[in-house]
Write a protein that holds these residues in place. Sequence first.
Motif, PDB file in Angstrom:
ATOM      1  N   UNK A 156       3.729  13.987  -0.143  1.00 25.23           N
ATOM      2  CA  UNK A 156       2.374  14.893   0.033  1.00 25.23           C
ATOM      3  C   UNK A 156       1.001  14.495   0.813  1.00 25.23           C
ATOM      4  N   UNK A 157       0.733  13.725   0.778  1.00 21.42           N
ATOM      5  CA  UNK A 157      -0.428  13.115   1.666  1.00 21.42           C
ATOM      6  C   UNK A 157      -0.749  12.505   2.386  1.00 21.42           C
ATOM      7  N   UNK A 158       1.148  12.135   2.730  1.00 24.89           N
ATOM      8  CA  UNK A 158       1.254  11.305   4.232  1.00 24.89           C
ATOM      9  C   UNK A 158       1.406  12.788   5.004  1.00 24.89           C
ATOM     10  N   UNK A 159       2.449  13.292   4.940  1.00 28.55           N
ATOM     11  CA  UNK A 159       2.534  14.400   5.541  1.00 28.55           C
ATOM     12  C   UNK A 159       1.617  15.250   5.739  1.00 28.55           C
ATOM     13  N   UNK A 165      -3.795   4.690  11.173  1.00 31.12           N
ATOM     14  CA  UNK A 165      -3.175   4.083  10.070  1.00 31.12           C
ATOM     15  C   UNK A 165      -3.358   5.362   8.503  1.00 31.12           C
ATOM     16  N   UNK A 166      -2.185   5.852   8.004  1.00 33.44           N
ATOM     17  CA  UNK A 166      -1.873   6.421   7.286  1.00 33.44           C
ATOM     18  C   UNK A 166      -1.927   5.480   5.980  1.00 33.44           C
ATOM     19  N   UNK A 186      -8.617  11.347   2.315  1.00 31.53           N
ATOM     20  CA  UNK A 186      -8.827  10.745   1.124  1.00 31.53           C
ATOM     21  C   UNK A 186      -6.929  11.601   0.438  1.00 31.53           C
ATOM     22  N   UNK A 187      -6.554   9.927  -0.024  1.00 29.71           N
ATOM     23  CA  UNK A 187      -5.524  10.607  -0.945  1.00 29.71           C
ATOM     24  C   UNK A 187      -5.824  11.975  -1.890  1.00 29.71           C
ATOM     25  N   UNK A 188      -5.138  12.727  -2.646  1.00 29.04           N
ATOM     26  CA  UNK A 188      -5.087  13.034  -2.976  1.00 29.04           C
ATOM     27  C   UNK A 188      -4.340  12.839  -4.988  1.00 29.04           C
ATOM     28  N   UNK A 189      -2.760  11.868  -4.210  1.00 33.98           N
ATOM     29  CA  UNK A 189      -1.668  11.726  -5.506  1.00 33.98           C
ATOM     30  C   UNK A 189      -2.459  10.420  -5.627  1.00 33.98           C
ATOM     31  N   UNK A 190      -2.277   9.855  -6.910  1.00 28.71           N
ATOM     32  CA  UNK A 190      -2.808   8.696  -7.342  1.00 28.71           C
ATOM     33  C   UNK A 190      -1.408   7.998  -7.792  1.00 28.71           C
ATOM     34  N   UNK A 191      -1.526   6.785  -7.171  1.00 34.16           N
ATOM     35  CA  UNK A 191      -0.021   6.236  -8.050  1.00 34.16           C
ATOM     36  C   UNK A 191       0.590   5.880  -9.007  1.00 34.16           C
ATOM     37  N   UNK A 194       0.641  -1.010  -0.109  1.00 36.05           N
ATOM     38  CA  UNK A 194      -0.189   0.389   0.406  1.00 36.05           C
ATOM     39  C   UNK A 194       1.317   1.133  -0.102  1.00 36.05           C
ATOM     40  N   UNK A 195       0.867   1.843  -1.104  1.00 34.99           N
ATOM     41  CA  UNK A 195       2.316   2.861  -1.362  1.00 34.99           C
ATOM     42  C   UNK A 195       1.185   4.529  -0.994  1.00 34.99           C
ATOM     43  N   UNK A 196       1.793   5.618  -0.513  1.00 33.49           N
ATOM     44  CA  UNK A 196       0.554   6.603  -0.252  1.00 33.49           C
ATOM     45  C   UNK A 196       2.313   7.468  -0.271  1.00 33.49           C
ATOM     46  N   UNK A 197       2.080   9.120  -1.400  1.00 30.01           N
ATOM     47  CA  UNK A 197       2.652   9.908  -1.977  1.00 30.01           C
ATOM     48  C   UNK A 197       3.296  10.611  -0.546  1.00 30.01           C
TER      49      UNK A 197
END
Length: 137
Positions: A40-43, A61-62, A115-120, A35-38
Amino acid sequence: RQNDQSYAGVIPIVITRIIKREPIVIFGDGLQTRDFLFVRDTVNAAIDVALMPGYKGEEVNVGSGREISVNELVNLMLEITAEKDLKIEYHPPRPGDIRRHLADITKIKQLIKFEPKVSIREGLEETIKWYKEKVMA
């Protein structure tokens, strides 16, 4: 901007190998998921949780809430870089490697409407561009 040295993640290692035109090594069958999250979305998620009143000490969980196989990830990076002829080598699985990793982001969605903003794909495109300009220049 993680490095590609010891204990690095699959993304910087594969990007470096693609840029250097070296064979890509996948440990196991490549069907293991992550599960990858960019970043910028994490921060943004961390800041939003920290600024929410009344949630001090809450555990969340992020993540993206989506899993992608290592095979799919590698193929996506090859597609983004327009590299079609690089060899992919499958090596025995590493001891202790987990088969699936998928974050349950239900709680953080409820708390801060995350909601994550940046797609994989977008994240990989930006990361690959950065590696080409900064690391491999």
